[in-house]
Design a protein around this motif. Structure first.
Motif, short mmCIF file in Angstrom:
data_model
loop_
_atom_site.label_atom_id
_atom_site.label_comp_id
_atom_site.label_asym_id
_atom_site.label_seq_id
_atom_site.Cartn_x
_atom_site.Cartn_y
_atom_site.Cartn_z
N GLU A 18 64.61 39.07 -3.79
CA GLU A 18 64.77 40.03 -4.77
C GLU A 18 63.96 39.18 -5.86
OE1 GLU A 18 66.03 43.76 -6.46
OE2 GLU A 18 65.74 43.65 -4.42
N ARG A 19 63.01 39.76 -6.65
CA ARG A 19 62.43 40.00 -7.85
C ARG A 19 61.38 38.97 -7.71
NH1 ARG A 19 67.15 40.45 -8.63
NH2 ARG A 19 68.14 38.64 -9.39
N VAL A 20 62.07 37.71 -8.09
CA VAL A 20 60.95 36.40 -8.44
C VAL A 20 61.49 35.66 -6.60
CG1 VAL A 20 60.98 33.74 -8.76
CG2 VAL A 20 61.41 35.58 -10.60
N ALA A 21 62.66 35.45 -6.24
CA ALA A 21 62.91 34.04 -4.87
C ALA A 21 64.52 34.67 -4.97
CB ALA A 21 62.62 33.17 -4.90
N ASN A 22 64.99 34.12 -3.54
CA ASN A 22 65.80 33.23 -3.11
C ASN A 22 66.56 32.24 -3.48
OD1 ASN A 22 66.75 36.63 -3.00
ND2 ASN A 22 68.62 35.63 -1.52
N ALA A 23 67.04 31.69 -3.42
CA ALA A 23 67.60 29.83 -3.14
C ALA A 23 66.20 29.85 -1.56
CB ALA A 23 68.81 29.32 -2.67
N ASN A 24 65.68 28.22 -1.41
CA ASN A 24 65.17 28.38 -0.34
C ASN A 24 65.95 27.97 0.80
OD1 ASN A 24 63.05 27.47 1.49
ND2 ASN A 24 60.72 27.11 -0.15
N LEU A 25 65.69 27.95 1.23
CA LEU A 25 66.47 27.09 2.59
C LEU A 25 65.84 25.64 3.47
CD1 LEU A 25 68.58 29.67 4.40
CD2 LEU A 25 69.31 27.79 3.03
N CYS A 26 64.35 25.96 3.16
CA CYS A 26 63.63 25.18 3.55
C CYS A 26 63.77 23.97 2.68
CB CYS A 26 61.91 26.22 3.84
SG CYS A 26 62.10 27.14 5.01
N THR A 27 63.54 24.06 1.37
CA THR A 27 63.74 22.92 0.13
C THR A 27 65.56 22.24 0.40
OG1 THR A 27 61.81 23.90 -1.04
CG2 THR A 27 63.59 21.97 -1.82
N ILE A 28 66.18 23.49 0.40
CA ILE A 28 68.01 22.70 0.24
C ILE A 28 68.21 22.15 1.97
CG2 ILE A 28 69.78 23.61 0.49
CD1 ILE A 28 68.89 26.62 -1.20
N ILE A 29 67.93 22.36 2.32
CA ILE A 29 68.53 21.84 3.83
C ILE A 29 68.24 20.38 3.92
CG2 ILE A 29 68.02 21.99 6.53
CD1 ILE A 29 68.15 24.65 6.55
N PRO A 30 66.79 20.17 3.65
CA PRO A 30 65.85 18.50 3.70
C PRO A 30 66.78 18.24 2.67
CG PRO A 30 64.42 20.09 3.88
CD PRO A 30 65.23 20.83 3.74
N ASP A 31 66.75 18.96 1.34
CA ASP A 31 67.42 17.74 0.64
C ASP A 31 69.12 17.54 0.66
OD1 ASP A 31 65.45 17.77 -1.47
OD2 ASP A 31 65.93 19.81 -2.81
N LEU A 32 69.79 18.10 1.08
CA LEU A 32 71.34 17.99 1.43
C LEU A 32 71.43 16.71 2.78
CD1 LEU A 32 72.47 21.84 2.36
CD2 LEU A 32 73.21 20.30 0.11
N GLN A 33 70.45 17.26 3.97
CA GLN A 33 70.37 16.40 4.93
C GLN A 33 69.40 15.22 4.65
OE1 GLN A 33 70.78 18.90 8.02
NE2 GLN A 33 70.01 16.93 9.66
N LEU A 34 68.35 15.34 4.03
CA LEU A 34 67.89 13.93 3.79
C LEU A 34 68.00 12.54 2.62
CD1 LEU A 34 64.22 14.78 5.12
CD2 LEU A 34 66.40 13.49 6.12
N LYS A 35 68.59 13.54 1.10
CA LYS A 35 69.42 12.70 -0.28
C LYS A 35 70.42 12.68 -0.42
CE LYS A 35 64.53 12.78 -0.88
NZ LYS A 35 63.30 13.09 -1.90
N MET A 36 71.47 14.41 -0.09
CA MET A 36 72.51 13.84 -0.56
C MET A 36 73.58 13.57 0.69
SD MET A 36 72.46 17.28 -2.94
CE MET A 36 74.01 17.01 -3.22
N GLY A 37 73.27 13.65 1.72
CA GLY A 37 73.91 12.86 2.84
C GLY A 37 75.00 13.97 3.33
N TYR A 38 74.77 14.99 3.34
CA TYR A 38 75.45 16.34 4.20
C TYR A 38 74.94 16.13 5.57
CZ TYR A 38 77.70 17.06 -0.25
OH TYR A 38 78.49 16.46 -1.33
N ARG A 39 75.53 16.38 6.57
CA ARG A 39 74.97 17.46 7.32
C ARG A 39 74.48 18.96 7.72
NH1 ARG A 39 73.45 15.33 12.11
NH2 ARG A 39 74.24 16.88 14.67
N CYS A 40 73.41 19.44 8.07
CA CYS A 40 73.39 20.90 8.65
C CYS A 40 73.03 21.05 9.53
CB CYS A 40 72.10 21.74 7.17
SG CYS A 40 71.95 21.23 5.34
N VAL A 41 71.61 20.58 9.98
CA VAL A 41 70.81 20.23 11.10
C VAL A 41 70.57 19.29 11.89
CG1 VAL A 41 70.42 23.14 10.78
CG2 VAL A 41 69.11 20.72 10.63
N SER A 42 71.02 19.28 13.64
CA SER A 42 70.73 18.08 14.30
C SER A 42 69.06 17.65 13.64
CB SER A 42 70.83 18.09 15.58
OG SER A 42 69.37 18.93 15.96
N VAL A 43 68.64 16.05 14.29
CA VAL A 43 67.29 15.79 13.43
C VAL A 43 65.98 16.14 13.89
CG1 VAL A 43 66.29 13.45 13.56
CG2 VAL A 43 68.79 13.27 13.08
#
Length: 518
Positions: free
Chosen positions: A238-263
């Motif tokens: 809606e309007r401008v955008a929702n939060a972009n999972l294509c940015t959030i997922i690697p940020d969480l997994q590669l930068k913040m040390g959380y696990r979202c999906v497999s390598v």
């Protein structure tokens, strides 16, 4: 590594973007791809809102989702109506999904002005709706709409709505920045405060990008205690955008040390991003973080020279981790390293090519109006042509284009005559077209097809024209960029000239030469 649940709402919130209209088959295909990627939840739509979503939930079981849980989305009961008698609630139950996502009001302004009810009734609507769906055996996710706006207006009231959802038995309580205007520190403070009040309740975050902070707000919420993130592929919404999972997922997994999906799944992120864009009939944004074509593209000569010595010198991650690749861009800003990198990419031998000559040629041509950033096929041809043994598959000798406007009868007639040399043979063909470029393209194909039958499968996909110096009016230099396809392979070539036909011919001829050498 702490696991963060991924809740994808591309099929519901994403379709609210202006310009997106997914067919039923599109939605089913995307759902299957999201499941394979590793999304934990897929929100399929609002079953009470339209026939397409009703049919989606009827057909979804045939997908055989192996990982993701399918969620049906809808609102809490209407005021003055029991959940058992509410059509929307019954549509949610009738969707037969394991998960129901209920949205309710957190902001007193909405309770009074939009729902036209009382605070007490709104709290009852939330608690009773959640409890009813839980009693039907559903996992219930409660989306607290406009939570952060409501929290700023009255934190006591906003938190009371969450407590009502918790009393009803909600499995997750999701704080929504529906208007997209919050800032990361506001999100972090509110999530931390809510976590202190609700204890062990699973918190989620749902943000919009109206203030340009949707991704940052999501990451701030996770740091403050959220364990579920909601968003869409490519940020569609809606309007401008929702939060972009294509940015959030690697940020969480590669930068913040959380696990979202497999390598391995993370390495499919770029493919997922482009697949959804294709089905949405939208041009994929080249400049998206992580997944854009330009995300790991390097143009400056100093940058490329450094990266040839050490790959990490000008990139923040290995692009293969998200299924992307590093690229060097050739332009007037290039140094020798840009072309050396391209030569490696093209599997050519640098010892047999005149790199300095091509570099100088590129700089001279860009000064005349050419641009090679989006025309890598033209760059490859320039390099190959410096090899002493290179023989072009054909050479243009002459072309002639005629445009006639005849009153009555046939109207406008466009005809092109082309002469090309193939070895010792001169091929001379004439063709009509719906315009000068189409006529040239057709004549060139006719000249070449008898000797090179593979040309028949080459398709001109796109033709872009840009006027470079408009102040010169009809004498302005014109740049033509042609995109061509053969099967799944695509390439682009460029031409520039004050004569649009000449610019088009150069790009066309390069395109066919590139097709033949491959």
């Amino acid at each position: 590594m702490t696991h963060i649940d991924l809740y994808d709402t591309t099929l519901r919130d994403g379709t609210q973007r202006e310009g997106i209209s997914l067919s039923l088959d599109d939605k089913l295909k995307i759902a299957a791809r999201l499941d394979a990627f590793g999304m934990d939840y897929i929100e399929g739509g609002w079953p009470g809102s339209n026939p397409k979503d009703v049919e989606f939930f009827q057909r979804a079981p045939a997908l055989g989702l192996s990982h993701a849980k399918l969620a049906a989305f809808g609102s809490t009961r209407r005021k003055g109506v029991r959940p058992a008698d509410d059509g929307n609630i019954q549509a949610l139950i009738g969707a037969r999904t394991p998960v129901v996502t209920l949205v309710g009001k957190s902001w007193e302004l909405h309770v009074v002005e939009i729902l036209e009810t009382t605070v007490a009734e709104n709290l009852a609507m939330i608690e009773e709706s959640v409890a009813y769906c839980k009693a039907q055996g559903k996992e219930v996710i409660y989306d607290a709409e406009h939570f952060f706006d409501g929290y700023r207006a009255s934190s006591a009231h906003a938190v009371a709505t969450l407590e009502a959802a918790a009393r009803g038995g909600a499995d997750f309580i999701v704080l929504c920045d529906t208007n997209g205007g919050s800032l990361p520190w506001e999100i972090a403070d509110a999530v931390a405060a809510v976590k202190g009040r609700l204890g062990d309740a699973g918190l989620g975050i749902h943000t919009h990008d109206d203030g340009g902070c949707a991704v940052a707000n999501t990451l701030a919420a996770v740091r403050a205690g959220a364990v579920q993130v909601q968003g869409t592929v490519n940020g569609y919404g809606e309007r401008v955008a929702n939060a972009n999972l294509c940015t959030i997922i690697p940020d969480l997994q590669l930068k913040m040390g959380y696990r979202c999906v497999s390598v391995d799944q993370l390495a499919r992120l770029t493919d997922l991003s482009r697949y959804v864009a294709e089905l949405a009939n939208l041009t994929h944004d080249d400049h998206l973080p992580y997944v854009g074509t330009s995300a790991f593209a390097h143009k400056g000569g100093i940058h490329v020279a450094a990266m040839l010595k050490h790959a990490d010198s000008y990139q923040h991650i290995d692009p293969t981790a998200v299924g992307n690749r590093r690229r060097s861009v050739v332009s007037e800003l290039s140094g020798r390293g840009n072309l050396v990198d391209k030569i490696e990419q093209y599997n050519l031998n640098p010892e047999s090519l005149d790199i300095a000559k091509v570099l100088d040629q590129i700089k001279q041509l860009e000064a005349q109006g050419f641009t090679f950033e989006g025309a890598e096929a033209s760059v490859e041809l320039m390099l190959r042509r410096t090899h002493p043994a290179y023989v072009p598959p054909f050479e243009m000798t002459d072309y002639w284009v005629m445009v006639q406007k005849r009153r009555g009868g046939r109207g406008t007639i466009v005809e092109a005559t082309v002469k090309v040399r193939v070895g010792p043979q001169i091929m001379h063909t004439v063709a009509e077209g719906n315009g000068p470029v189409n006529a040239l393209d057709t004549a060139l194909r006719q000249a070449l097809t008898g000797i090179f039958p593979q040309i028949s499968s080459v398709r001109l996909e796109d033709y872009k024209v840009r006027i470079l110096d408009g102040e010169n009016n009809t004498a302005a230099t014109t740049r033509v960029l042609i995109e061509t396809r053969q099967g799944t392979r695509r390439w682009s070539t460029v031409g520039a000239s004050p004569n649009i036909i000449d610019a088009s011919w150069r790009a066309l001829a390069d395109s066919m030469e590139y097709a033949l050498i491959h």
